[in-house]
Design an enzyme around this catalytic site. Sequence first.
Site, PDB file in Angstrom:
ATOM      1  N   HIS A 112     -35.690  -6.756 -18.903  1.00  0.00           N
ATOM      2  CA  HIS A 112     -34.539  -7.559 -19.312  1.00  0.00           C
ATOM      3  C   HIS A 112     -33.851  -6.996 -20.546  1.00  0.00           C
ATOM      4  CE1 HIS A 112     -36.539  -9.585 -22.794  1.00  0.00           C
ATOM      5  NE2 HIS A 112     -37.637  -9.448 -22.072  1.00  0.00           N
ATOM      6  N   CYS A 170     -43.278  -8.428 -21.241  1.00  0.00           N
ATOM      7  CA  CYS A 170     -42.176  -7.921 -20.429  1.00  0.00           C
ATOM      8  C   CYS A 170     -41.537  -6.711 -21.109  1.00  0.00           C
ATOM      9  CB  CYS A 170     -41.140  -9.017 -20.195  1.00  0.00           C
ATOM     10  SG  CYS A 170     -41.727 -10.330 -19.104  1.00  0.00           S
TER      11      CYS A 170
END
Length: 395
Positions: free
Chosen positions: A298, A317
């Site tokens: 992301h 992440c």
Amino acid sequence: MACDLLRQLGLAALLGMIASAAPSGGALLAARVQQALDPTTSGEQLRKAANRYRELAKHWQPIAQGEPLQAGDRNVRVLQLRKLLQLYGDYRGQPGPTSAPAGDPLRFDRALQTALENFQRRHGLAPSGVAEGETLAALAVSPTERAGQMTLNAERWDRLALPPESRYVLINIPDYRLLLVEDNQVVLDMKTVVGKSSARTPDMRSRITHIVFNPTWTVPRSILVTQLLPKARHNPAAMHRRGYRVIQYHSGVTSPITTEGIARAAGGHATLRQISGPGNTLGKLKFVTPNKRAIFLHDTQAKSLFSLQARARSHGCVRLQHPEELAYALLAPQGWDRVQIAQAASGDQTRNVRIKPAPRLYIVYMTAWLGRDGRPQFRRDIYHRDKKTHSPAEG
């Protein structure tokens, strides 16, 4: 800030700016030709390099302990540094004709500084040209130890078995980099931020199936309990302004942050979700990668992290330096251009776009490989995996 810019210039003008200013894949690659992980590296090549390092070990002499070394210094440790970098092939003598007079081997000159910068780049260090701290520690690692590191990583390459003729995304955790590879050619290269030691990014195999523009963020329970619930209790109004809402696990109903909602979240019946928009923690783009660990790629609000050399700073992440470039590269075969990417990412309307076909994703843990120039590259063992065997997880 982004909303102010939109109001001042209008969407059309802003999209034109984005399209004209967007870096090309080549531009992102320009400074990384030698350092980028080579997807064609094989275990056998690394084993051959390991054997060469074992031969170097016969002639290796460490630098005596002492103060940092830098340009202008003159002492016997400078000579030791010069000989060590010459052994590794980073130092290749003084520039200019061979008939030129030899310099003072005890003086830290420009040629030695250049050689040290080459060594630092090969070891994932900031090319400062000063031998201190992490650089001295890397110089103190013997060729025998490096040979063992290459042998271990050769086994990792053998297990990986990258497809030679396809499009895939390769993220190397210790190098903090993402590569988009097409037919064995790196077409996109960017920095990443990976999981910190307490929330490690796993190595895994998956696919990138969708891109979510203007995503919402459902807070994982570990972050909810340790970070956000205390803030919500202290100042619920501030959390509301930042876009956080309470979402019930079973019904999916969202509501403003209240004392009752916080209590339900603390009891495991609800969590917090951040609505989409310019201030969302995930930024403007999220790349969906189905896996058991809920790992995805992301955008990020914390752009300053990409200026750091060591970037193990996330909760697991992977944050991307140029997510819009990856979105463009993956969606261009479907007819998307950069203006469309900018349009989809503007505002706060969530949009989910499927990638056809979904490229493979490999998140790997490689602390040694051969660069495009055939020279060994080394990275710090940030998760201390080199001392134990580790198998890739299937997502």
